[in-house]
Write an enzyme that holds these catalytic residues in place. Structure first.
Site, PDB file in Angstrom:
ATOM      1  N   THR A 236      38.121  39.240  34.348  1.00  0.00           N
ATOM      2  CA  THR A 236      39.036  38.368  35.071  1.00  0.00           C
ATOM      3  C   THR A 236      38.470  38.139  36.470  1.00  0.00           C
ATOM      4  O   THR A 236      37.524  38.820  36.900  1.00  0.00           O
ATOM      5  CB  THR A 236      40.444  38.979  35.114  1.00  0.00           C
ATOM      6  N   CYS A 237      39.057  37.187  37.199  1.00  0.00           N
ATOM      7  CA  CYS A 237      38.580  36.891  38.556  1.00  0.00           C
ATOM      8  C   CYS A 237      39.655  36.087  39.276  1.00  0.00           C
ATOM      9  O   CYS A 237      40.843  36.327  39.053  1.00  0.00           O
ATOM     10  CB  CYS A 237      37.249  36.128  38.507  1.00  0.00           C
ATOM     11  N   GLY A 238      39.282  35.139  40.113  1.00  0.00           N
ATOM     12  CA  GLY A 238      40.263  34.335  40.809  1.00  0.00           C
ATOM     13  C   GLY A 238      40.764  33.165  39.985  1.00  0.00           C
ATOM     14  O   GLY A 238      41.960  32.906  39.929  1.00  0.00           O
TER      15      GLY A 238
END
Length: 294
Positions: free
Chosen positions: A247-249
């Site tokens: 996951t990330c932004g």
């Protein structure tokens, strides 16, 4: 946890060099997927593509090859839209494709690579180490004339859901820890000690997640060697013999983690990506967050 993966992994050879591409240029479809979020850069990558690009390449627009009906930055498009947009680039599902970008961070070329995996591309998908500067240094030619549209072709996708994680699935994973969640954002963002660049998002991380910043997986516009990729994950506490969700932004930089793991021969399954990422989770006040030490 001691991992056997680091001793026995076999590279899948996704990452290629300009020296590799040069003699194959005429047999490989090349796509420029350059993009950065507006809060990180004010560069206009489409205009840069028009000004100079690898000869014969087409522009893979991360923001256009996306579902534009949601509030999220660039969620996965429908199968039909992917087929239409990629076919318009002159690419069919059997072509060998090499994606590059000019950011030096791989977040957009990795996102494009992941989309091709998600939609079941049957040819090979490569990601070029470096960018235009490396291409020129290797003796590659640039096209500085106005780009011409490709001859459209038919593209037939086969959706592979194992590559993507929905919000509902992510809630289950976070609650029951059925997969390891690895966040590609900076440690400060994961710890919640700095404001998020998207003002509607809270600071922090999904509970029970690890942090491997995507910026640490590349140097000099190249993904670091497999053994160092392995060490980055294990030093963060990740067990490379077990399932991983990244996951990330917004769903782009997490693809750098997927790409690095996949190229290095990760054997814990498909490194699936939570497409909504923090833009979705962090903006929903009903969802739990974790802050503080990792």
């Amino acid at each position: 946890t001691q991992s056997t993966w680091g001793k026995s992994f076999m590279s899948r050879s996704v990452l290629v060099t300009c020296d590799w591409l040069l003699p194959r240029r005429s047999s490989v479809k090349v796509l420029d997927a350059s993009w950065l979020p507006s809060f990180a850069s004010n560069r206009n990558f489409h205009e840069e593509f028009k000004a100079a690009r690898i000869v014969g390449s087409q522009f893979f627009d991360i923001l256009d090859i996306a579902d534009k009906t949601t509030h999220l930055p660039h969620p996965v498009p429908s199968v039909t839209e992917f087929e239409t947009k990629v076919g318009a680039l002159g690419v069919n599902e059997m072509d060998d494709v090499c994606v590059y970008d000019n950011t030096g961070a791989f977040m957009c070329s990795a996102r494009a690579w992941w989309l091709f995996q998600l939609f079941g591309h049957r040819g090979s998908i490569y990601v070029l180490q470096g960018g235009i500067s490396h291409w020129q240094a290797a003796g590659g030619a640039l096209d500085t004339t106005l780009p011409r549209p490709a001859q459209p072709v038919s593209y037939k996708a086969q959706f592979h859901p194992e590559w993507i994680v929905s919000l509902a699935q992510m809630k289950e994973i976070a609650a029951n820890q059925t997969s390891q969640i690895v966040d590609a954002r900076s440690r400060d963002r994961c710890m919640g000690v700095v404001p998020e660049p998207r003002p509607d998002c809270r600071s922090g991380r999904i509970p029970n997640s690890f942090c491997v910043p995507f910026t640490e997986l590349s140097e000099n516009a190249a993904i670091i060697p497999s053994s160092r990729v392995h060490n980055k994950f294990t030093s963060a506490g990740v067990d490379l013999n077990k399932p991983i969700v990244v996951t990330c932004g917004s769903g782009s930089s997490a693809a750098v983690l997927s790409l690095s793991l996949w190229d290095s021969g990760y054997t814990g399954g498909v490194p699936a990506l939570y497409d909504g990422s923090w833009a979705e989770w962090g903006a929903d006040a009903s969802l739990p967050i974790q802050t503080g030490a990792l």
